[in-house]
Design a protein around this motif. Structure first.
Motif, mmCIF file in Angstrom:
data_model
loop_
_atom_site.group_PDB
_atom_site.id
_atom_site.type_symbol
_atom_site.label_atom_id
_atom_site.label_comp_id
_atom_site.label_asym_id
_atom_site.label_seq_id
_atom_site.Cartn_x
_atom_site.Cartn_y
_atom_site.Cartn_z
ATOM 1 N N TYR A 158 0.694 -1.061 0.050
ATOM 2 C CA TYR A 158 0.114 -0.100 0.012
ATOM 3 C C TYR A 158 0.927 1.275 0.064
ATOM 4 C CZ TYR A 158 -4.495 -2.152 0.445
ATOM 5 O OH TYR A 158 -5.869 -2.639 0.394
ATOM 6 N N LYS A 161 2.145 1.442 -3.413
ATOM 7 C CA LYS A 161 1.071 1.996 -4.329
ATOM 8 C C LYS A 161 0.929 3.441 -4.126
ATOM 9 C CE LYS A 161 -3.789 0.941 -4.937
ATOM 10 N NZ LYS A 161 -5.123 0.194 -4.571
ATOM 11 N N GLY A 162 0.968 3.950 -2.916
ATOM 12 C CA GLY A 162 0.616 5.370 -2.919
ATOM 13 C C GLY A 162 1.918 6.081 -3.437
ATOM 14 N N TYR A 167 -2.391 3.513 -7.846
ATOM 15 C CA TYR A 167 -3.618 3.550 -7.879
ATOM 16 C C TYR A 167 -4.161 4.200 -8.961
ATOM 17 C CZ TYR A 167 -2.407 8.176 -6.176
ATOM 18 O OH TYR A 167 -1.656 9.424 -6.342
ATOM 19 N N LYS A 185 -3.017 9.752 -2.753
ATOM 20 C CA LYS A 185 -1.664 9.278 -2.358
ATOM 21 C C LYS A 185 -1.647 9.145 -0.918
ATOM 22 C CE LYS A 185 1.659 11.038 -4.782
ATOM 23 N NZ LYS A 185 2.526 9.994 -5.174
ATOM 24 N N CYS A 188 -3.425 5.905 0.776
ATOM 25 C CA CYS A 188 -2.887 4.687 0.409
ATOM 26 C C CYS A 188 -1.416 4.586 1.423
ATOM 27 C CB CYS A 188 -2.288 4.765 -1.004
ATOM 28 S SG CYS A 188 -3.664 4.230 -2.112
ATOM 29 N N GLU A 191 -2.768 3.864 4.868
ATOM 30 C CA GLU A 191 -3.264 2.404 5.124
ATOM 31 C C GLU A 191 -2.116 1.492 5.165
ATOM 32 O OE1 GLU A 191 -6.020 -0.731 4.858
ATOM 33 O OE2 GLU A 191 -6.010 1.115 5.810
ATOM 34 N N GLY A 192 -0.983 1.792 4.248
ATOM 35 C CA GLY A 192 -0.021 0.981 4.255
ATOM 36 C C GLY A 192 0.936 0.972 5.746
ATOM 37 N N PHE A 244 -7.740 7.659 2.776
ATOM 38 C CA PHE A 244 -8.174 6.362 2.245
ATOM 39 C C PHE A 244 -9.594 5.966 1.958
ATOM 40 C CE2 PHE A 244 -7.885 1.424 2.424
ATOM 41 C CZ PHE A 244 -7.291 1.340 1.336
ATOM 42 N N GLU A 247 -10.268 7.673 -0.870
ATOM 43 C CA GLU A 247 -9.689 6.827 -1.988
ATOM 44 C C GLU A 247 -10.668 5.781 -2.568
ATOM 45 O OE1 GLU A 247 -7.250 3.890 -4.310
ATOM 46 O OE2 GLU A 247 -8.309 3.490 -2.381
ATOM 47 N N ASN A 248 -11.232 5.108 -1.562
ATOM 48 C CA ASN A 248 -12.430 4.058 -1.849
ATOM 49 C C ASN A 248 -13.472 4.535 -2.185
ATOM 50 O OD1 ASN A 248 -11.552 1.217 -0.575
ATOM 51 N ND2 ASN A 248 -10.487 2.532 0.573
ATOM 52 N N GLU A 251 -12.781 5.289 -5.847
ATOM 53 C CA GLU A 251 -12.924 3.956 -6.531
ATOM 54 C C GLU A 251 -14.256 3.508 -6.855
ATOM 55 O OE1 GLU A 251 -9.695 1.164 -7.030
ATOM 56 O OE2 GLU A 251 -8.730 1.873 -5.197
#
Length: 285
Positions: A158, A161-162, A167, A185, A188, A191-192, A244, A247-248, A251
């Motif tokens: 994660y 990914k950020g 993403y 960014k 992610c 979350e990581g 995050f 971000e969801n 998505e």
């Protein structure tokens, strides 16, 4: 296997990401509140259990639980039909296996949320209980260690990914998604960090053969809270988890499923590539 994904895949995916957005919005918001007031941060199930006392809470809990089940179904279908075009090579199969794992994790969370809606107390995230059960198996500490290492790797993914903006690969270009890019960014990466701490806790439990050392989201947030300048860090992670959630939500609304999308759909990654190519042509002209 059919080359044409079923029509219901995309709506199920959007419901799943919407439920994840609601979950992390609540957890991140409560983490920020704990940072401001000095209280204890709550884990995912505990945070969602707080909804039950609200007039609209029971309906919200069921909506989130069903959404998390939808996310599980989406991940399993995505892995089986390779809807994101990861391929059948080693790298692709590893990515598809990760989809299955994340799907099952959110399915288990959905079961916990449904149990709260049905009258459970919602105490804890279940990491300690699950670790205790695994420890009792043959080679239990080794199994727990592998799970901890995989969880730590997921946290690293994660963050990667950020930081690398991966993403962007599946998010459609719109003025909204372009403006929200820095939030995506940061979300992610946050979350990581949280998942990475959970992985370290599980690894430590495996090394010490002490299931009580394992912990979920709540314990990870408490670990952040306990270090120097912990309230500041907890507030930042809380804001990151809200990011995050955004971000969801992005998505849920704007995500592209490669096997379902037309060739004319432009993603953020595709837009960045075109911009870079345009600058390179201008520089070499």
């Amino acid at each position: 296997m059919s080359d044409t994904p079923p029509a219901w895949v995309t709506p199920v995916m959007r419901a799943g990401y919407g439920a994840r957005a609601a979950t992390y919005l609540i957890v991140g918001g409560l983490a920020c509140l704990a940072a401001v007031t000095g209280g204890a941060a709550q884990g995912t199930t505990d945070a969602l259990a707080d909804l039950k006392g609200q007039p609209w809470g029971l309906a919200a809990l069921w909506a989130i639980a069903l959404g998390l089940f939808a996310y599980t179904l989406w991940r399993l279908i995505d892995a089986w039909m390779d809807l994101d075009d990861y391929g059948s090579g080693l790298k692709g199969m590893v990515a598809r296996a990760a989809l299955v794992v994340t799907g099952l994790i959110h399915g288990a969370l959905g079961v916990s949320v449904a149990a709260v809606a049905l009258g459970g107390n919602g105490q804890g995230d279940g990491a300690e209980t699950a670790t205790h059960s695994l420890m009792s198996l043959p080679y239990g500490p080794l199994i727990v260690g592998v799970i901890g290492a995989a969880t730590l790797a997921a946290g690293g993914y994660y963050i990667w990914k950020g930081m690398t903006a991966k993403y962007k690969d599946h998010i459609r270009v719109t003025p909204t998604t372009q403006r929200l890019d820095p939030v995506l960014k940061a979300g992610c990466v946050a979350e990581g960090v949280m998942i990475g701490i959970i992985g370290l806790l599980i690894l430590y439990a495996a090394v010490t053969t002490d299931p009580s050392e394992a912990g979920g989201v709540g314990e990870a947030l408490q670990q952040i809270r306990s270090v120097a300048f912990g309230r500041i860090l907890l507030g930042l992670i809380g804001l990151g988890l809200i990011g995050f959630a955004v971000e969801n939500l992005v998505e849920a609304i704007y995500r592209v499923v490669p096997r379902c999308a037309g060739p004319d759909v432009l993603t953020l990654a595709g837009r960045a590539k075109l911009t870079a190519e345009s600058k390179l042509r201008a520089a070499t002209a």
